[in-house]
Design a protein around this motif. Structure first.
Motif, PDB file in Angstrom:
ATOM      1  N   MET A  76      88.770  47.987 109.274  1.00 52.60           N
ATOM      2  CA  MET A  76      87.354  48.312 109.138  1.00 52.60           C
ATOM      3  C   MET A  76      86.842  48.918 110.438  1.00 52.60           C
ATOM      4  O   MET A  76      86.919  48.285 111.496  1.00 52.60           O
ATOM      5  N   THR A  77      86.362  50.145 110.350  1.00 54.17           N
ATOM      6  CA  THR A  77      85.705  50.799 111.486  1.00 54.17           C
ATOM      7  C   THR A  77      84.437  51.457 110.984  1.00 54.17           C
ATOM      8  O   THR A  77      84.277  51.706 109.784  1.00 54.17           O
ATOM      9  N   TRP A  78      83.534  51.734 111.897  1.00 53.69           N
ATOM     10  CA  TRP A  78      82.259  52.358 111.526  1.00 53.69           C
ATOM     11  C   TRP A  78      82.473  53.646 110.752  1.00 53.69           C
ATOM     12  O   TRP A  78      81.850  53.870 109.722  1.00 53.69           O
ATOM     13  N   ARG A  79      83.321  54.525 111.263  1.00 53.36           N
ATOM     14  CA  ARG A  79      83.473  55.856 110.676  1.00 53.36           C
ATOM     15  C   ARG A  79      84.381  55.880 109.445  1.00 53.36           C
ATOM     16  O   ARG A  79      84.350  56.830 108.679  1.00 53.36           O
ATOM     17  N   ALA A  80      85.184  54.833 109.241  1.00 57.51           N
ATOM     18  CA  ALA A  80      86.066  54.774 108.065  1.00 57.51           C
ATOM     19  C   ALA A  80      85.302  54.401 106.802  1.00 57.51           C
ATOM     20  O   ALA A  80      85.805  54.543 105.697  1.00 57.51           O
ATOM     21  N   CYS A  81      84.088  53.944 106.964  1.00 61.33           N
ATOM     22  CA  CYS A  81      83.232  53.531 105.843  1.00 61.33           C
ATOM     23  C   CYS A  81      81.967  54.383 105.881  1.00 61.33           C
ATOM     24  O   CYS A  81      81.224  54.338 106.862  1.00 61.33           O
ATOM     25  N   GLU A  82      81.760  55.162 104.836  1.00 58.37           N
ATOM     26  CA  GLU A  82      80.559  55.985 104.770  1.00 58.37           C
ATOM     27  C   GLU A  82      79.691  55.546 103.599  1.00 58.37           C
ATOM     28  O   GLU A  82      80.194  55.184 102.537  1.00 58.37           O
ATOM     29  N   ILE A  83      78.382  55.593 103.820  1.00 58.11           N
ATOM     30  CA  ILE A  83      77.417  55.295 102.775  1.00 58.11           C
ATOM     31  C   ILE A  83      76.723  56.617 102.447  1.00 58.11           C
ATOM     32  O   ILE A  83      75.927  57.128 103.241  1.00 58.11           O
ATOM     33  N   LEU A  84      77.073  57.157 101.298  1.00 56.43           N
ATOM     34  CA  LEU A  84      76.557  58.459 100.880  1.00 56.43           C
ATOM     35  C   LEU A  84      75.686  58.288  99.644  1.00 56.43           C
ATOM     36  O   LEU A  84      75.520  57.171  99.161  1.00 56.43           O
ATOM     37  N   ASN A  85      75.138  59.379  99.146  1.00 56.81           N
ATOM     38  CA  ASN A  85      74.278  59.313  97.964  1.00 56.81           C
ATOM     39  C   ASN A  85      74.738  60.309  96.908  1.00 56.81           C
ATOM     40  O   ASN A  85      75.057  61.454  97.227  1.00 56.81           O
ATOM     41  N   HIS A  86      74.744  59.844  95.669  1.00 54.46           N
ATOM     42  CA  HIS A  86      74.957  60.743  94.540  1.00 54.46           C
ATOM     43  C   HIS A  86      73.743  61.663  94.438  1.00 54.46           C
ATOM     44  O   HIS A  86      72.686  61.388  95.044  1.00 54.46           O
ATOM     45  N   ALA A  87      73.837  62.711  93.646  1.00 53.98           N
ATOM     46  CA  ALA A  87      72.721  63.640  93.456  1.00 53.98           C
ATOM     47  C   ALA A  87      71.477  62.914  92.940  1.00 53.98           C
ATOM     48  O   ALA A  87      70.344  63.306  93.254  1.00 53.98           O
ATOM     49  N   SER A  88      71.676  61.831  92.209  1.00 53.67           N
ATOM     50  CA  SER A  88      70.555  61.042  91.676  1.00 53.67           C
ATOM     51  C   SER A  88      69.845  60.231  92.759  1.00 53.67           C
ATOM     52  O   SER A  88      68.775  59.693  92.533  1.00 53.67           O
ATOM     53  N   GLY A  89      70.484  60.118  93.935  1.00 56.78           N
ATOM     54  CA  GLY A  89      69.937  59.299  95.022  1.00 56.78           C
ATOM     55  C   GLY A  89      70.623  57.949  95.156  1.00 56.78           C
ATOM     56  O   GLY A  89      70.471  57.277  96.169  1.00 56.78           O
ATOM     57  N   GLN A  90      71.376  57.551  94.144  1.00 54.21           N
ATOM     58  CA  GLN A  90      72.065  56.258  94.191  1.00 54.21           C
ATOM     59  C   GLN A  90      73.092  56.251  95.320  1.00 54.21           C
ATOM     60  O   GLN A  90      73.923  57.149  95.420  1.00 54.21           O
ATOM     61  N   PRO A  91      73.044  55.228  96.188  1.00 55.57           N
ATOM     62  CA  PRO A  91      74.023  55.153  97.277  1.00 55.57           C
ATOM     63  C   PRO A  91      75.381  54.680  96.764  1.00 55.57           C
ATOM     64  O   PRO A  91      75.472  53.947  95.782  1.00 55.57           O
ATOM     65  N   TYR A  92      76.417  55.128  97.454  1.00 52.81           N
ATOM     66  CA  TYR A  92      77.767  54.668  97.145  1.00 52.81           C
ATOM     67  C   TYR A  92      78.578  54.635  98.442  1.00 52.81           C
ATOM     68  O   TYR A  92      78.181  55.217  99.450  1.00 52.81           O
ATOM     69  N   ILE A  93      79.704  53.934  98.385  1.00 49.43           N
ATOM     70  CA  ILE A  93      80.560  53.771  99.558  1.00 49.43           C
ATOM     71  C   ILE A  93      81.799  54.652  99.406  1.00 49.43           C
ATOM     72  O   ILE A  93      82.464  54.606  98.375  1.00 49.43           O
TER      73      ILE A  93
END
Length: 131
Positions: A76-93
């Protein structure tokens, strides 16, 4: 089947103070390649919204690390895990490298929820085992 949950509350003022001291290096340490352009664009439009974005991502990564039971220890590192958003705005990992492999080997799937208010960011992560 539920594997674990993780939650975190982050003081956005603390993130702002750290960003003020360390500048862009702090964001580059915490955010992955898909997150950095979003942070920079939001910060360019509104410093407060940029910092809230940074704080929610910081919080979500803390929640995720708690849910998987590793804390901030390899893989687990900061950059190995990203929190992004689908086009709908829903966040995902989105996971990268050794962390993605570790997660896949255990047949896990994660769900994330984020929120922020003027001074605080909060996140909640549920990790489940795939059938």
């Amino acid at each position: 089947m539920m594997f674990a949950v993780g939650t975190d509350v982050c003081d956005i003022r603390r993130i702002a103070a750290t960003y003020e001291r360390r500048g862009e290096r702090f964001a580059e340490r915490v955010l992955g390649p898909g997150e950095l352009p979003v942070f920079r664009a939001r910060r360019a439009r509104s410093a407060a919204r940029g910092l809230a974005y940074l704080a929610t991502r910081f919080s979500a990564k803390e929640s995720f690390s708690k849910a998987i039971g590793l804390g901030m220890h390899m893989p687990m590192t900061w950059r190995a895990c990203e929190i992004l958003n689908h086009a709908s705005g829903q966040p995902y990992i989105r996971l990268h490298g050794a962390l993605a492999a570790w997660f896949a080997e255990r047949r896990l799937r994660a769900h994330v929820s984020l929120s922020d208010e003027s001074d605080y960011a909060v996140s909640f992560v549920v990790v489940e085992t795939l059938p």
